[in-house]
Design a protein around this motif. Structure first.
Motif, PDB file in Angstrom:
ATOM      1  N   GLU A 158     -89.514 -74.989  14.458  1.00  0.00           N
ATOM      2  CA  GLU A 158     -89.058 -74.974  13.069  1.00  0.00           C
ATOM      3  C   GLU A 158     -89.320 -73.610  12.427  1.00  0.00           C
ATOM      4  O   GLU A 158     -88.468 -73.076  11.703  1.00  0.00           O
ATOM      5  N   ALA A 159     -90.505 -73.050  12.698  1.00  0.00           N
ATOM      6  CA  ALA A 159     -90.842 -71.749  12.114  1.00  0.00           C
ATOM      7  C   ALA A 159     -89.924 -70.646  12.624  1.00  0.00           C
ATOM      8  O   ALA A 159     -89.477 -69.778  11.855  1.00  0.00           O
ATOM      9  N   GLN A 160     -89.608 -70.668  13.909  1.00  0.00           N
ATOM     10  CA  GLN A 160     -88.758 -69.624  14.469  1.00  0.00           C
ATOM     11  C   GLN A 160     -87.314 -69.745  13.967  1.00  0.00           C
ATOM     12  O   GLN A 160     -86.650 -68.730  13.753  1.00  0.00           O
ATOM     13  N   ILE A 161     -86.846 -70.954  13.778  1.00  0.00           N
ATOM     14  CA  ILE A 161     -85.495 -71.119  13.231  1.00  0.00           C
ATOM     15  C   ILE A 161     -85.458 -70.682  11.772  1.00  0.00           C
ATOM     16  O   ILE A 161     -84.499 -70.055  11.314  1.00  0.00           O
ATOM     17  N   PHE A 162     -86.522 -70.986  11.026  1.00  0.00           N
ATOM     18  CA  PHE A 162     -86.640 -70.500   9.652  1.00  0.00           C
ATOM     19  C   PHE A 162     -86.545 -68.978   9.627  1.00  0.00           C
ATOM     20  O   PHE A 162     -85.830 -68.388   8.802  1.00  0.00           O
ATOM     21  N   ALA A 163     -87.260 -68.320  10.549  1.00  0.00           N
ATOM     22  CA  ALA A 163     -87.243 -66.857  10.602  1.00  0.00           C
ATOM     23  C   ALA A 163     -85.858 -66.331  10.948  1.00  0.00           C
ATOM     24  O   ALA A 163     -85.400 -65.324  10.383  1.00  0.00           O
ATOM     25  N   GLU A 164     -85.180 -67.008  11.875  1.00  0.00           N
ATOM     26  CA  GLU A 164     -83.849 -66.558  12.291  1.00  0.00           C
ATOM     27  C   GLU A 164     -82.816 -66.751  11.186  1.00  0.00           C
ATOM     28  O   GLU A 164     -82.011 -65.860  10.896  1.00  0.00           O
ATOM     29  N   LYS A 165     -82.845 -67.904  10.541  1.00  0.00           N
ATOM     30  CA  LYS A 165     -81.854 -68.223   9.515  1.00  0.00           C
ATOM     31  C   LYS A 165     -82.024 -67.363   8.260  1.00  0.00           C
ATOM     32  O   LYS A 165     -81.035 -67.021   7.592  1.00  0.00           O
TER      33      LYS A 165
END
Length: 315
Positions: free
Chosen positions: A195-202
């Protein structure tokens, strides 16, 4: 005299553990070279080059060994092996079976009782850590079962293929319980890191700074899981074996959820993680890592299941 060590199960974890053990045996003048067997016997070629000797069958392995390590995929495989040993390997008197797989505590208890009736001992010794850690001999091992047998085999684990051994008492089922409980943390951590990595990507922050934060502020274990996502290991190419297959992880999660239900409790975080792993398997097939829940999280965020470094390169 030193016991004869036998090893069955040379998958992504078992092979590395067995190699570290054989290297240890080869350094000791008073130790015997390992005997090994695997369904695909060629998987032991590296072991053989290190001085280990292949057996003709699992039954042959048991007959020739005093201590038998196993590392297999699930409960039914382990049960079949033990039943085969009981029926076909001759006397089991004094033999110690050390299973490093993740199995249900009831399975560990059942096999312990069955082998005890044949004057043999069953120890549950499940492991914590993936192939990268196994390669360095730094996994953590929980061990439960008859104390004298635990004491006898611990020197073949500690500082050999494991950096720490956690004693779980005289019941084999207790170490299985610890392993299954530990997997609740592992799978929920994978979900959180994803979830954290997708938050960073988005948001445009980028996965690099988030990777640094997770590794340095939360810890190297979480950082390792994060790296499995950003480097595409969660969905390797079809000719590459996953570090820890998604179906094996689903099996472990199902064990935890069934035990929790028996205790009248829920594991809501694990239910979410398990549901995403099952959705990932349905979408991408068996050749996925346990961390492939990340692909489903990506889809839910409007991104492709595959990132640029995974099997299909972001398509």
């Amino acid at each position: 005299m030193a016991p004869q060590i036998g090893w069955y199960g040379l998958g992504s974890m078992g092979r590395l553990m067995a190699e570290n053990l054989q290297k240890h045996l080869a350094k000791k003048e008073d130790e015997k070279a390992m005997i090994y067997y695997n369904r695909t016997i060629a998987s032991g070629d590296t072991l053989k080059s290190l001085g280990a000797t292949p057996a003709e069958s699992f039954e042959d392995l048991v007959a020739k060994s005093d201590v038998v390590f196993t590392m297999v995929s699930n409960d039914s495989v382990l049960e079949d092996l033990i039943q085969s040993a009981i029926k076909s390997a001759g006397s089991l008197d004094g033999k110690i079976f050390v299973d490093c797989s993740t199995v249900h505590p009831d399975t560990a208890e059942k096999l312990s009782t069955e082998l005890s009736s044949h004057n043999a001992t069953f120890l549950a010794a499940p492991v914590f850590g993936g192939p990268a850690i196994a390669a360095t001999g730094k996994i953590v091992v929980a061990i439960g079962g008859e104390p004298a047998a635990c004491e006898k085999v611990t020197p073949y684990i500690l500082d050999v293929f494991g950096r720490k051994v956690i004693p779980c008492g005289d019941k084999a089922r207790n170490s299985s319980l610890l392993k299954i409980g530990g997997n609740i943390v592992t799978l929920n951590l994978m979900e959180a890191v994803g979830e954290a990595q997708i938050f960073a990507e988005k948001t445009g922050l980028g996965t690099g700074p988030m990777q640094d934060l997770i590794t340095d502020a939360i810890g190297p274990v979480a950082g390792g899981y994060s790296q499995r996502l950003t480097t595409g290991i969660y969905a390797p190419s079809l000719d590459t074996r996953p570090g820890f297959g998604v179906s094996l992880s689903i099996k472990d999660a199902d064990h935890a959820l069934s035990i929790a239900a028996e205790q009248g409790m829920k594991l809501p975080g694990l239910e979410v993680s398990n549901g995403k792993m099952k959705a990932a398997r349905e979408y991408g097939g068996e050749c996925l890592d346990a961390s492939s829940m990340y692909g489903v999280l990506r889809q839910e965020a409007g991104l492709p299941f595959w990132n640029e470094k995974s099997r299909q390169g972001g398509k």
